[in-house]
Write an enzyme that holds these catalytic residues in place. Sequence first.
Site, PDB file in Angstrom:
ATOM      1  NE  ARG A  79      70.116  -3.854 125.308  1.00  0.00           N
ATOM      2  CZ  ARG A  79      71.314  -4.255 124.874  1.00  0.00           C
ATOM      3  NH1 ARG A  79      71.414  -5.345 124.149  1.00  0.00           N
ATOM      4  NH2 ARG A  79      72.390  -3.558 125.185  1.00  0.00           N
TER       5      ARG A  79
ATOM      6  CD  GLN B  33      76.201  10.038 134.278  1.00  0.00           C
ATOM      7  OE1 GLN B  33      75.990   8.864 134.553  1.00  0.00           O
ATOM      8  NE2 GLN B  33      76.763  10.398 133.140  1.00  0.00           N
TER       9      GLN B  33
ATOM     10  CB  THR C 290      81.188   5.621 129.752  1.00  0.00           C
ATOM     11  OG1 THR C 290      81.637   5.826 128.405  1.00  0.00           O
ATOM     12  CG2 THR C 290      80.219   4.452 129.773  1.00  0.00           C
TER      13      THR C 290
ATOM     14  CG  ASP D 124      77.270  -3.722 132.688  1.00  0.00           C
ATOM     15  OD1 ASP D 124      78.493  -3.476 132.696  1.00  0.00           O
ATOM     16  OD2 ASP D 124      76.549  -3.535 131.690  1.00  0.00           O
TER      17      ASP D 124
ATOM     18  N   GLY E 172      82.733  -2.293 122.266  1.00  0.00           N
ATOM     19  CA  GLY E 172      83.776  -1.449 121.691  1.00  0.00           C
ATOM     20  C   GLY E 172      84.945  -2.323 121.252  1.00  0.00           C
TER      21      GLY E 172
ATOM     22  NE  ARG F 236      58.503 -19.760 160.089  1.00  0.00           N
ATOM     23  CZ  ARG F 236      57.454 -19.492 160.850  1.00  0.00           C
ATOM     24  NH1 ARG F 236      56.654 -20.474 161.236  1.00  0.00           N
ATOM     25  NH2 ARG F 236      57.212 -18.256 161.235  1.00  0.00           N
TER      26      ARG F 236
ATOM     27  CE1 TYR G 206      49.827 -14.100 167.419  1.00  0.00           C
ATOM     28  CE2 TYR G 206      48.599 -15.275 165.725  1.00  0.00           C
ATOM     29  CZ  TYR G 206      49.011 -14.087 166.297  1.00  0.00           C
ATOM     30  OH  TYR G 206      48.606 -12.901 165.750  1.00  0.00           O
TER      31      TYR G 206
HETATM   32  C1  UD1 Z   1      80.855   0.442 127.125  1.00  0.00           C
HETATM   33  C2  UD1 Z   1      82.075   0.861 126.317  1.00  0.00           C
HETATM   34  C3  UD1 Z   1      82.417  -0.229 125.325  1.00  0.00           C
HETATM   35  C4  UD1 Z   1      82.654  -1.521 126.064  1.00  0.00           C
HETATM   36  C5  UD1 Z   1      81.458  -1.870 126.915  1.00  0.00           C
HETATM   37  C6  UD1 Z   1      81.779  -3.055 127.793  1.00  0.00           C
HETATM   38  C7  UD1 Z   1      81.902   3.289 126.169  1.00  0.00           C
HETATM   39  C8  UD1 Z   1      81.601   4.426 125.298  1.00  0.00           C
HETATM   40  N1  UD1 Z   1      81.777   2.093 125.612  1.00  0.00           N
HETATM   41  O1  UD1 Z   1      79.792   0.328 126.187  1.00  0.00           O
HETATM   42  O2  UD1 Z   1      83.565   0.132 124.574  1.00  0.00           O
HETATM   43  O3  UD1 Z   1      82.933  -2.566 125.141  1.00  0.00           O
HETATM   44  O4  UD1 Z   1      81.130  -0.780 127.785  1.00  0.00           O
HETATM   45  O5  UD1 Z   1      80.625  -3.469 128.467  1.00  0.00           O
HETATM   46  O6  UD1 Z   1      82.255   3.469 127.312  1.00  0.00           O
HETATM   47  N2  UD1 Z   1      76.989   4.471 132.634  1.00  0.00           N
HETATM   48  C9  UD1 Z   1      76.860   5.525 133.501  1.00  0.00           C
HETATM   49  N3  UD1 Z   1      76.499   6.743 133.011  1.00  0.00           N
HETATM   50  C10 UD1 Z   1      76.287   6.956 131.706  1.00  0.00           C
HETATM   51  C11 UD1 Z   1      76.436   5.863 130.810  1.00  0.00           C
HETATM   52  C12 UD1 Z   1      76.790   4.641 131.308  1.00  0.00           C
HETATM   53  O7  UD1 Z   1      77.044   5.372 134.705  1.00  0.00           O
HETATM   54  O8  UD1 Z   1      75.981   8.088 131.345  1.00  0.00           O
HETATM   55  C13 UD1 Z   1      77.372   3.163 133.179  1.00  0.00           C
HETATM   56  C14 UD1 Z   1      76.327   2.094 132.959  1.00  0.00           C
HETATM   57  O9  UD1 Z   1      75.447   2.025 134.051  1.00  0.00           O
HETATM   58  C15 UD1 Z   1      77.181   0.824 132.835  1.00  0.00           C
HETATM   59  C16 UD1 Z   1      78.491   1.336 132.267  1.00  0.00           C
HETATM   60  O10 UD1 Z   1      78.508   2.732 132.489  1.00  0.00           O
HETATM   61  O11 UD1 Z   1      77.441   0.252 134.092  1.00  0.00           O
HETATM   62  C17 UD1 Z   1      78.601   1.039 130.786  1.00  0.00           C
HETATM   63  O12 UD1 Z   1      77.556   1.687 130.118  1.00  0.00           O
HETATM   64  P1  UD1 Z   1      76.881   1.044 128.855  1.00  0.00           P
HETATM   65  O13 UD1 Z   1      75.841   1.948 128.349  1.00  0.00           O
HETATM   66  O14 UD1 Z   1      76.495  -0.348 129.136  1.00  0.00           O
HETATM   67  O15 UD1 Z   1      78.115   1.074 127.834  1.00  0.00           O
HETATM   68  P2  UD1 Z   1      78.226   0.236 126.549  1.00  0.00           P
HETATM   69  O16 UD1 Z   1      77.479   0.925 125.483  1.00  0.00           O
HETATM   70  O17 UD1 Z   1      77.906  -1.158 126.818  1.00  0.00           O
HETATM   71 CA    CA Z   2      76.955  -2.490 128.388  1.00  0.00          CA
END
Ligand code: UD1
Ligand code: CA
Length: 505
Positions: free
Chosen positions: A19, A79, A85, A109, A146, A339, A393
């Site tokens: 997004r 990954q 996650t 994030d 969550g 500068r 220059y």
């Molecule tokens: C996740 C939580 C949710 C929580 C929210 C807070 C899970 C299942 N859910 O949801 O309960 O309220 O964060 O912001 O964990 N990422 C990876 N690899 C992956 C997937 C995600 O590195 O395969 C990283 C993303 O880059 C991000 C973080 O994990 O930094 C969270 O992933 P995101 O998809 O934003 O999770 P949410 O659905 O927001």
């Molecule tokens: Ca998120």
Amino acid sequence: MPQSRTRTVVVLAAGEGKRMKSALPKVLHPLLGRTLVGHVLAAAAPAAADRTLVVVGHGADQVAAHLGEIAPEAVPVLQAEQRGTGHAVRIAVEAISDAEGTVVVLNGDVPLLRPETVTALVEAHETAGAAATVLAAEVTDPTGLGRIVRDARGGLEQIVEERDATAEQRAIREINAGIYAFDARLLRGALGKLSTDNDQGEEYLTDVFGLLSAAGEAVAVHVAADATETLGCNDRVELAALRRLLRDRVNAGWMRAGVSILDPETTWVDVTVRLERDAVLDQNTQLRGSSVVGEGAVVGPDVTLIDTTVGAGATVLRAHAVQAEIGPQASVGPYAYLRPKSRLARKAKVGTFVETKNAAVGEGSKVPHLSYVGDATIGEQSNIGAATVFVNYDGVAKHHTTIGSHARTGADNMFVAPVTVGDGAYTAAGSVIIKDVPPGALGVARGEQRNIPGWVERRRPGTAAAEAAARAAGTGPGAGVEGEGLHVMADASERDSTSGDTALE
Ligand code: UD1
Ligand code: CA
């Protein structure tokens, strides 16, 4: 080792951040002096004495390169496919063979997180001897997050993603912030049992809590004192909202530390900037990077400083400066552009419509108006005339100009580098200085002035100018009224006028 247990920090930063609609991976978007992932690493740093892993995926090379710059001790773990996650943490934990102690997991994030909050979470977790502890927060709008589902005794039962939640669970406003502490061994066991039986078909890290709890292990909730710390960032509207929150937090911190910020809503100070007490920041001021503002200095309105140092008591007004050093009590602007490698000593002045680059302006020296000073050294207590260009220059290479101390250079000079003007030397207005001017000499380099008497009356007869000239000469109506500042060069020779005449048509 400072802690009794090994601590491993795992930052999740493999997601694309769809997004954001950006070529840049989400975690690399900047926010007041750091990237999103940079903020998360900074928040985790005090809790992470032992090792830090960052799970990378989307834009892995870019993210790894950035980590190399800001946190070379952090180890990127790839990954390749983002399968959730839980999958991300599993890959990280598999990368460390000796996993024991505490594993702290942070979403990449969540940039407003404070180090104290991470430390408090980890300490609560270790003190309680819990298997897993989640950072939670009470929010007004839990959409997309969550939910923390508690049991009858107030303990944690499970964490449910919104898309998998019942209507009743969706009404819960206590959310999972995406920050956790785990017992490494128990985490490893639970990760092996994660299913993908959910709405997204992903391995959810959050399911670890339900699994551990069902196995009779102690799972805990640590509630964040300030819910804004847990705000994530999914699009640029949210990023802008986080930027405003962080701006307010940073500004409040500096004001409490003795800095005056006259208009906090238009003052943007990177978290990496340092300010000393009684500094004053006026409207529309941005301080970025490693900038420092000294005691009692006044910066703004309308100033941007990037990696720039401002000495105590200096004044910087309507200016843009990059990698510049502004000395104590120096004065810059209004309307100046400093500068890289511009260095102003104590009480130096760079005034209005002046640009400097790789230029040292010595103590008390002034470049007050309309000038370009590039590749130059100016000594102490010298004055550079208005509209001067340091011609550095030659079309191929840059050359240096040196102006000594107590020099007075005339207005509208060109210093054609390499050239040196000695101590106490003067140059005449309008000079193009191509040869060194020795100390104490006057350098003059311009065409000699000739006046051709009567030219206007002969060549522009009947014009207002001719009439004014006639009046001034006492030969026409209103004769004897002289304009202010009108100098009649009575000694100009008639001999010159005959030949000069035609050339000037
Ligand atoms: C996740 C939580 C949710 C929580 C929210 C807070 C899970 C299942 N859910 O949801 O309960 O309220 O964060 O912001 O964990 N990422 C990876 N690899 C992956 C997937 C995600 O590195 O395969 C990283 C993303 O880059 C991000 C973080 O994990 O930094 C969270 O992933 P995101 O998809 O934003 O999770 P949410 O659905 O927001
Ligand atoms: Ca998120």
